[in-house]
Motif scaffolding. Sequence first.
Motif, PDB file in Angstrom:
ATOM      1  N   CYS A 325       0.874  -1.169   0.000  1.00  0.00           N
ATOM      2  CA  CYS A 325       0.000   0.000   0.000  1.00  0.00           C
ATOM      3  C   CYS A 325       0.911   1.219   0.000  1.00  0.00           C
ATOM      4  O   CYS A 325       1.773   1.364   0.864  1.00  0.00           O
ATOM      5  CB  CYS A 325      -0.865  -0.015   1.262  1.00  0.00           C
ATOM      6  N   THR A 326       0.717   2.110  -0.970  1.00  0.00           N
ATOM      7  CA  THR A 326       1.640   3.241  -1.113  1.00  0.00           C
ATOM      8  C   THR A 326       1.256   4.428  -0.219  1.00  0.00           C
ATOM      9  O   THR A 326       1.960   5.425  -0.196  1.00  0.00           O
ATOM     10  CB  THR A 326       1.682   3.758  -2.565  1.00  0.00           C
ATOM     11  N   TYR A 377      -1.889  -1.206  -3.809  1.00  0.00           N
ATOM     12  CA  TYR A 377      -2.991  -0.322  -3.380  1.00  0.00           C
ATOM     13  C   TYR A 377      -2.518   1.121  -3.444  1.00  0.00           C
ATOM     14  O   TYR A 377      -1.576   1.498  -2.741  1.00  0.00           O
ATOM     15  CB  TYR A 377      -3.354  -0.716  -1.948  1.00  0.00           C
ATOM     16  N   THR A 378      -3.117   1.926  -4.309  1.00  0.00           N
ATOM     17  CA  THR A 378      -2.672   3.316  -4.437  1.00  0.00           C
ATOM     18  C   THR A 378      -3.872   4.239  -4.694  1.00  0.00           C
ATOM     19  O   THR A 378      -5.014   3.812  -4.572  1.00  0.00           O
ATOM     20  CB  THR A 378      -1.575   3.431  -5.520  1.00  0.00           C
ATOM     21  N   LEU A 405      -5.561  -4.976  -7.646  1.00  0.00           N
ATOM     22  CA  LEU A 405      -5.136  -3.572  -7.683  1.00  0.00           C
ATOM     23  C   LEU A 405      -6.190  -2.760  -6.938  1.00  0.00           C
ATOM     24  O   LEU A 405      -7.371  -2.841  -7.259  1.00  0.00           O
ATOM     25  CB  LEU A 405      -5.049  -3.084  -9.127  1.00  0.00           C
ATOM     26  N   GLY A 406      -5.740  -1.976  -5.977  1.00  0.00           N
ATOM     27  CA  GLY A 406      -6.694  -1.195  -5.198  1.00  0.00           C
ATOM     28  C   GLY A 406      -6.606   0.285  -5.511  1.00  0.00           C
ATOM     29  O   GLY A 406      -5.572   0.786  -5.960  1.00  0.00           O
ATOM     30  N   SER A 407      -7.712   0.975  -5.276  1.00  0.00           N
ATOM     31  CA  SER A 407      -7.768   2.419  -5.466  1.00  0.00           C
ATOM     32  C   SER A 407      -8.484   3.020  -4.271  1.00  0.00           C
ATOM     33  O   SER A 407      -9.456   2.452  -3.774  1.00  0.00           O
ATOM     34  CB  SER A 407      -8.522   2.724  -6.755  1.00  0.00           C
ATOM     35  N   ILE A 431      -9.763  -5.054  -9.941  1.00  0.00           N
ATOM     36  CA  ILE A 431      -9.582  -3.726  -9.358  1.00  0.00           C
ATOM     37  C   ILE A 431     -10.590  -3.536  -8.243  1.00  0.00           C
ATOM     38  O   ILE A 431     -11.787  -3.786  -8.440  1.00  0.00           O
ATOM     39  CB  ILE A 431      -9.721  -2.627 -10.427  1.00  0.00           C
ATOM     40  N   VAL A 432     -10.105  -3.147  -7.082  1.00  0.00           N
ATOM     41  CA  VAL A 432     -11.020  -2.849  -5.988  1.00  0.00           C
ATOM     42  C   VAL A 432     -11.004  -1.343  -5.718  1.00  0.00           C
ATOM     43  O   VAL A 432     -10.014  -0.790  -5.265  1.00  0.00           O
ATOM     44  CB  VAL A 432     -10.700  -3.675  -4.713  1.00  0.00           C
TER      45      VAL A 432
END
Length: 670
Positions: A325-326, A377-378, A405-407, A431-432
């Motif tokens: 997670c960034t 996650y970004t 891939l999270g947003s 994508i979540v």
Amino acid sequence: MPSEKSVYLPNPSVAKNAFVSSFAQYQEMYQKSIDNPEEFWGEIAKQFYWETPIDINSFFRYNFDIRKGPIYTKWLDGATTNIAYNLLDRNVKNGFGDKVAFYWEGNHPDDYSRLTYKKLLEEVCRFANVLRSKGVKKGDRVAVYMPMILEAVITLLGCARIGAVHSLVFAGFSADSFAERILDCEARVLVTADGVWRGEKLLSLKNICDQSMNKCAQKGHNVKTCIVVSHLGRVTSPSGVQKNRNNKTPMQEGRDVWWHDIVPQASTDCVPEWVQAEDPLFMLYTSGSTGKPKGVVHTTAGYLLYAATTFKYVFDYKPNDVYWCTADIGWITGHTYVVYGPLANCATSVLYEGTPFYPNNDRFWLVVKKYKVNQFYTAPTAIRALMKFEDDLVKRVDLSSLKVLGSVGEPINPEAWMWYYKLVGREKCSIVDTFWQTETGGHVLTPLPGATPMKPGAAAFPFFGVQPALLDESGNEIKGEGEGYLVFARPWPGIMRTLYNNHPRYETTYFSKFPGYYCTGDGARRDADGYLWVTGRVDDMLNVSGHLMSTAEVESVLTEHPNVAEAAVVAKPHPVKGECLYCFITTTDTTRFDDKLLTELKQLVRERIGPFAQPDVVQNAPALPKTRSGKIMRRILRKVAVNDRDVGDVSTLADSHVVEELFASRPVNA
Ligand code: WTA
């Protein structure tokens, strides 16, 4: 571009092994979480350690209806536990002591290290003992202003171990903002680092802390102990200088101590403080629409359950995965999805100190490849910034490890979603798009990677235990298709419990507009398939690169300038930041609006709030559009900001010429 009708099914390889592998399974679990929360969360609670066992009769109690009395939420009341024990000792006892908890990746690619669960436990115990020796007791607040380094995690868990309440402030906030927050939470101990490199920029964190502590002292509040990590000396600077211990950091005798002078010597034995389920774990400030920041308080047991469960299901984290997670640790995403959620699941994570652009614009992809990251996650703002560079930067890197891939942080526009899906995910990842808030503690609306067919830009469906509703202006529920205020009809375990020292403000901000509901302050739309699309804030809040701030907060800073008579701030859409600040300034009688004033105003906002709040546009507004009763019509200012002359009804304006003048005098950079 995809229309709303475009639906992307989870890749079968993701779905096959997922915890939740079909939409029907999601629906079944969701229904159970709503019909029988005690059973649903009780099963999950069994994985954790409770010093005083859970009493099923007082498992879940709440009042969300202000008309019936004070608002409260209690989960697992009566049980005692310690979250640091559950994150560390429990995992070590289960045989995972040698598992890597964090791969630390420095700003400079030459700098990296790792920390196992066993080592992390030892360091946390040492630090907790140091805090105790400095007189920190259960319930005391500890202010934290840290970069993305392992000591930040150690600090949080060290506080948790002794029942102290950590209050992190994002290390991009200015000295003024930090001082205001230290004063509000009355912290006597502060933890920071000498500084950090972010890309090619050096941030002197201790200097900022010194200014904050001075400001606090002027107001009669003295920070007794400031613990400083000597970080700059162990990392590579952009010019390539290694190991250049920075001795220039001024240390105040009796107050400031170096981490390395006190922590390594401390004992690794530290009996945890067994705290009540509803004792506070941490507080974190978020912007309030009236200006003064709100100290959101999260408690222990419910937050643990919720962080752990959302992390597991939303990222579909499996024991050998590597997750990254960034988000900065100074935001709620850093709390729940860098620290608490991953560790509760005994996960291995990447902790990255730098920016997406250093040393080059492919750094994110190279880090994914280096650690074979499975879940990334970004934020949409980062995705949009990276989209601008040539596709080859992404294409040429082996990203085959990626699965989810999270947003997070703001609505993701379909273009950014598609780029993320195609270029980064190679059309194989789920994508979540996770919608949530500092206040919600964890994800509340989100697709699940193996279960939910994805629609680009939709946060989709509620997480387990969450009951969303859309209301119209008069509070009637909109069933089926439609758009309205996004609210929640009951608490889930991770929801905030109060605002620090200000329960009345908690009740009025979140529970008074629509009695019986928690009001998010966001709008949302439900489509024909039942998907929820968050449309953005409905109050006077701005979201700049995922940083939430209120127009009132910025306006009050601008009007502090002696030459400013009046200021009005609105959000303007921005291709990378999502939104940016567009400010209208009325100067005092004799003052000219010139470059000097412009620079001073920008500087003032940077100083008072932080660099991320710097306005993009400042327009001279000899007069502002007002109603006859003197209320500024922001609706019209928003139109001026985007140069849209279709301003609608102006009949309530006191002087409609003002609007013409504002359009005519838009600055060239607007
Ligand atoms: C916005 C960040 C649309 C929203 C976790 C919310 C989003 C505010 C999303 C909270 C999303 C966050 N889609 N909007 N996926 N995620 N938001 O407290 O306006 O920093 O109210 O928490 O960000 O910001 P906060």
